[in-house]
Design an enzyme around this catalytic site. Structure first.
Site, short mmCIF file in Angstrom:
data_model
loop_
_atom_site.label_atom_id
_atom_site.label_comp_id
_atom_site.label_asym_id
_atom_site.label_seq_id
_atom_site.Cartn_x
_atom_site.Cartn_y
_atom_site.Cartn_z
N LEU A 53 13.55 -44.37 -11.37
CA LEU A 53 12.72 -43.49 -12.19
C LEU A 53 11.71 -44.29 -12.99
CD1 LEU A 53 15.39 -40.97 -13.59
CD2 LEU A 53 13.64 -40.53 -11.85
N GLY A 54 12.10 -45.48 -13.44
CA GLY A 54 11.21 -46.31 -14.23
C GLY A 54 11.90 -47.58 -14.66
N GLY A 56 11.59 -51.03 -17.70
CA GLY A 56 10.99 -51.53 -18.93
C GLY A 56 11.49 -52.92 -19.24
N PHE A 58 14.01 -54.06 -20.95
CA PHE A 58 15.43 -54.36 -20.94
C PHE A 58 16.16 -53.86 -19.71
CE2 PHE A 58 14.75 -54.75 -25.59
CZ PHE A 58 15.16 -56.06 -25.70
N GLY A 59 15.48 -53.19 -18.79
CA GLY A 59 16.20 -52.74 -17.61
C GLY A 59 15.46 -51.69 -16.83
N VAL A 61 15.86 -47.62 -14.90
CA VAL A 61 16.56 -46.34 -14.93
C VAL A 61 16.42 -45.68 -13.56
CG1 VAL A 61 16.71 -44.07 -16.02
CG2 VAL A 61 16.11 -46.05 -17.39
N ASP A 187 12.19 -47.14 -29.86
CA ASP A 187 11.21 -47.02 -28.77
C ASP A 187 10.80 -45.56 -28.59
OD1 ASP A 187 9.56 -47.96 -26.77
OD2 ASP A 187 11.12 -47.95 -25.23
#
Length: 194
Positions: A53-54, A56, A58-59, A61, A187
């Site tokens: 899905l996306g 960033g 830190f990881g 999803v 965030d």
């Protein structure tokens, strides 16, 4: 003097590999969730990742199926530049697992061990809130991913005043609840609001 022996949700107090724990000899370190989060360990046989899905800082999803339900799976990557920050981010997110509010995403399960990937610091399975974010609603953008079978069901027209008031009310209600629990969302942005 007394020692406060309450459970700690942060692994940062544990000794490094090979070090002693309170002077006790070598004890094998097993990465596991604190006792108050043991209820939410992952049943890996029931997890099926569908697609990204996306991602960033830190990881990443993923959309997934867990015990027959659609969920979001966040894999927190090990950050070689800022390992402490990635660990703190993972454990801070797990601290929200005990909370329940209509405007806060519920955590279904979590684990500090990932069988398929050793570069992951941990995995968090959350309720799936859908693909359509406030960012999509405001800017009328298309798919989160190139996967046409998972199209967004967003109204790509203008955001009306009534809709803006509803979103604002829900955001404020969620934030007030988090703040009442002494939790700060670091965030908060339209792309993170579903």
């Amino acid at each position: 003097s007394s020692v406060n022996a309450r459970p700690c949700s942060s692994p940062l107090v544990c000794p490094a590999k090979g070090e002693n724990f309170f002077g006790v000899g070598n004890v094998a370190r097993i990465r596991r969730l604190p006792p108050h989060l043991a209820w939410c360990s992952i049943d890996w046989d029931q997890l099926c990742l569908l697609h990204l899905l996306g991602s960033g800082g830190f990881g990443s999803v993923y959309k997934a199926i867990y015990h027959g339900a659609t969920v979001a799976v966040k894999k927190v990557k090990r950050c070689s530049k800022n390992h402490l920050a990635s660990r703190q981010s993972f454990w801070a997110e797990l601290n929200v697992a005990r909370l329940g509010h209509n405007n806060v995403v519920r955590i279904v399960a979590a684990s500090t061990c990932t069988p398929a990937s050793q570069d992951s610091l941990g995995t968090i399975i959350m309720e799936y809130a859908g693909n359509c974010t406030l960012h999509h609603v405001i800017y009328g953008t298309g798919y989160l991913t190139g996967n046409n079978s998972d199209s967004l069901k967003c109204d790509h027209g203008f955001l009306s005043t009534a809709q803006a008031v509803i979103y604002s009310h829900d955001i404020v209600a969620g934030l007030m609840f988090l703040h009442s629990q002494l939790i700060v969302h670091l965030d908060l942005k339209p792309a993170n609001i579903f």
